[in-house]
Structures are given as structure tokens and as C-alpha cells.
Design an enzyme around this catalytic site. Sequence first.
Site, PDB file in Angstrom:
ATOM      1  N   ILE A 138       0.868  -1.173   0.000  1.00  0.00           N
ATOM      2  CA  ILE A 138       0.000   0.000   0.000  1.00  0.00           C
ATOM      3  C   ILE A 138       0.906   1.225   0.000  1.00  0.00           C
ATOM      4  O   ILE A 138       2.070   1.150   0.382  1.00  0.00           O
ATOM      5  CB  ILE A 138      -0.977   0.019   1.203  1.00  0.00           C
ATOM      6  CG1 ILE A 138      -0.235  -0.073   2.537  1.00  0.00           C
ATOM      7  CG2 ILE A 138      -2.006  -1.087   1.095  1.00  0.00           C
ATOM      8  CD1 ILE A 138      -1.158  -0.003   3.754  1.00  0.00           C
ATOM      9  N   ASP A 139       0.378   2.347  -0.459  1.00  0.00           N
ATOM     10  CA  ASP A 139       1.194   3.543  -0.630  1.00  0.00           C
ATOM     11  C   ASP A 139       1.715   4.074   0.700  1.00  0.00           C
ATOM     12  O   ASP A 139       1.142   3.811   1.763  1.00  0.00           O
ATOM     13  CB  ASP A 139       0.385   4.643  -1.326  1.00  0.00           C
ATOM     14  CG  ASP A 139      -0.094   4.230  -2.706  1.00  0.00           C
ATOM     15  OD1 ASP A 139       0.578   3.389  -3.336  1.00  0.00           O
ATOM     16  OD2 ASP A 139      -1.132   4.742  -3.150  1.00  0.00           O
ATOM     17  N   LYS A 140       2.769   4.863   0.616  1.00  0.00           N
ATOM     18  CA  LYS A 140       3.407   5.440   1.806  1.00  0.00           C
ATOM     19  C   LYS A 140       2.398   6.129   2.717  1.00  0.00           C
ATOM     20  O   LYS A 140       2.389   5.902   3.927  1.00  0.00           O
ATOM     21  CB  LYS A 140       4.492   6.424   1.369  1.00  0.00           C
ATOM     22  CG  LYS A 140       5.124   7.198   2.521  1.00  0.00           C
ATOM     23  CD  LYS A 140       6.096   8.249   2.022  1.00  0.00           C
ATOM     24  CE  LYS A 140       6.630   9.089   3.172  1.00  0.00           C
ATOM     25  NZ  LYS A 140       7.542  10.163   2.709  1.00  0.00           N
ATOM     26  N   THR A 142      -0.851   5.850   2.751  1.00  0.00           N
ATOM     27  CA  THR A 142      -2.044   5.053   3.039  1.00  0.00           C
ATOM     28  C   THR A 142      -1.746   4.186   4.252  1.00  0.00           C
ATOM     29  O   THR A 142      -0.687   3.573   4.334  1.00  0.00           O
ATOM     30  CB  THR A 142      -2.418   4.162   1.837  1.00  0.00           C
ATOM     31  OG1 THR A 142      -2.686   4.988   0.703  1.00  0.00           O
ATOM     32  CG2 THR A 142      -3.639   3.308   2.136  1.00  0.00           C
ATOM     33  N   ARG A 239      -6.990   5.646  -5.856  1.00  0.00           N
ATOM     34  CA  ARG A 239      -6.709   7.063  -6.078  1.00  0.00           C
ATOM     35  C   ARG A 239      -6.952   7.454  -7.536  1.00  0.00           C
ATOM     36  O   ARG A 239      -7.538   8.499  -7.827  1.00  0.00           O
ATOM     37  CB  ARG A 239      -5.270   7.356  -5.664  1.00  0.00           C
ATOM     38  CG  ARG A 239      -4.999   7.065  -4.185  1.00  0.00           C
ATOM     39  CD  ARG A 239      -3.514   7.030  -3.875  1.00  0.00           C
ATOM     40  NE  ARG A 239      -2.887   8.340  -4.052  1.00  0.00           N
ATOM     41  CZ  ARG A 239      -1.570   8.532  -4.020  1.00  0.00           C
ATOM     42  NH1 ARG A 239      -0.751   7.505  -3.827  1.00  0.00           N
ATOM     43  NH2 ARG A 239      -1.080   9.740  -4.184  1.00  0.00           N
TER      44      ARG A 239
END
Length: 312
Positions: A138-140, A142, A239
Site C-alpha cells: 500500500i502507498d506510503k 495510506t 486514487r
Amino acid sequence: MDEKEIISLTVNEAEAGTRLDAFIGGNLENVSRSYAAQLIERGAVNVSSSKKYKVHAGEVIEIELPEPETLDVTPEDIPVEIVYEDDDVIVVNKPRGMVVHPSVGNFTGTLVNAIMFHCGDSLSTINGVVRPGIVHRIDKDTSGLLMIAKNNKAHESLAAQLKEHSVTREYTALVYDNIREDELTISEPIGRDERNRLRRAVWGSGQKDAVTHIKVVKRYGKYTLVKARLETGRTHQIRVHMAYIKHPLVGDELYGPKKQATRLYGMDLNGQLLHAGTLGFVHPTTGEYLEFHSELPEIFRAILDKLDETEQ
């Protein structure tokens, strides 16, 4: 003597007139514009030694990449919330602001560094030394739940479940504006955005099928709280899909409005309000279905509390 990798890129009509360093940085996944400039100045690019050179349509650009440096990933005593652990799998609750695994220019302070300290050598090796145990990301900015494999058998099982779209992955997000439908499905392929190497885009280069199921939880007029269930798992999928339907995530500096608040109710957003709150999968050894839940991070809850007060 080690062989160097040579990559060929052909300039299309839309890219004509682009600076050489920007063209290379925008077309190579792991090469930044500044690194591209270094390669050009070293004479590793066939057309010019100037980063300001403007490329032409139909021109073939050849880049000679040096042998990649081996990253020395070391365990670090970083606190991480373990939601579940056995001999095969760990489920962690990643905080906002933490990168999942090391990369060029970001070797320390990642989830991998923390998990290596916690597990020692008990992690799968399928994704190599830089991403031991990592099955998905998962993104930084998130927050939320991730499953990590402690051995290769578990890794193969979890990866197969992801490929079959049988893993339950549900996120909570706060998005801009009022979504009229109570439920909707966004089924639009996602690929690389050719104009910005950091972004992904619907119908982008190298596109792959992407499906996101959205359910409205609450409407706040200027904002809508939603649950987003992933059927596929493309980079930045939620996103990108929400921005595509004109409801970008609050706090998303990459896909949100150019002029948007970085603070809400006096609180710094520091990234998109997106939380991976539900994760479910079949255990690689027992065959039992396991499902885990994680509460929203403090800033997300605080902003929702303020919105609830405003609504009353």
C-alpha cells in the site's frame, strides 16, 4: 566483465520537443530525472551529452544503464503493530508515512526493515533481498493492513489468491464532493501516465484491467465517506479511479485538485485520507478463511468527528 543493460526508447509525436532528461525520466520506471541527467552527462545516452537536448519524433534513444548496485537492507528496531502472526503469515497495521520496502534513495525506516528485525530470517525470499515477505503493497501515505509471508510456500499461496482476486481488501476513503449513487463499480484499465512518471492513469501506457467497487457510507456535502473494495490491485488504483470519476481523495497531492487545502480543521493532512481497514484471505496451510479489521488512524477519525459536528 559484467554486461551493461542497454534500453531503447522511440520518441512519439506527443513527446517531441521534450528535454532529454525529462523524456528518459518519464519513460523508465526506476530512473529519476536527476539520475537520467547524470547518465546523459556521463555519455551513456547515444543522442547527446546535454540534458537540455530536445528529442524528435521517431528518434531512437539508447540508454546504457550501469550494473545495479546491491542494496544492503538491514533490520531496524522500529515499532510495528502486529495484528496476527503464526509460522506462515504476519498481518501488520502499517502507519501513514511509512514506506513498505526499501528503494533507491530510501534504504531505511521502511516496513521491511522493521519486519526483518521482528522475524530475522523467517521471511519468504521470492521477491528478493529488498522485499522479503512482501506479497502486496500500500502507498506510503495510506495506512492499514498488509499480509506478509514468512516462507515461500505461504508466499505462493497468498500471491495466487491475489491473482485470482479472492483476497478481501476493503478501504475507507474520504473523497471530494457529493457522490450521488449509493453504490457503483469503476471498471477502467490503469497504466502508466506518460506525462508524469509518478502517476498512473486510466487507459495509460501498459494498461491492465482494474476494478473497484464503491459504496457510500456518509455524505457531507463537500465530501463523501466511502468504502472501496478492490477486485484487482493496480498501483494507486483507488486514487486513480476516484480521480477519474471526479471525486479525488482528500489530501491526495498527486491526483487531487491543484489548489486544495493541505490542512483541514487545523490539522495537517500529510497525504490522502485512505485506510486499508479490512483484509481477508485463506490461510496457506490450514485452508481457513481469516479476516482482520483495523480502526481508522487518529487524524482520519478526528476529521470525521469535525465533519459530524458540522453536519449537526
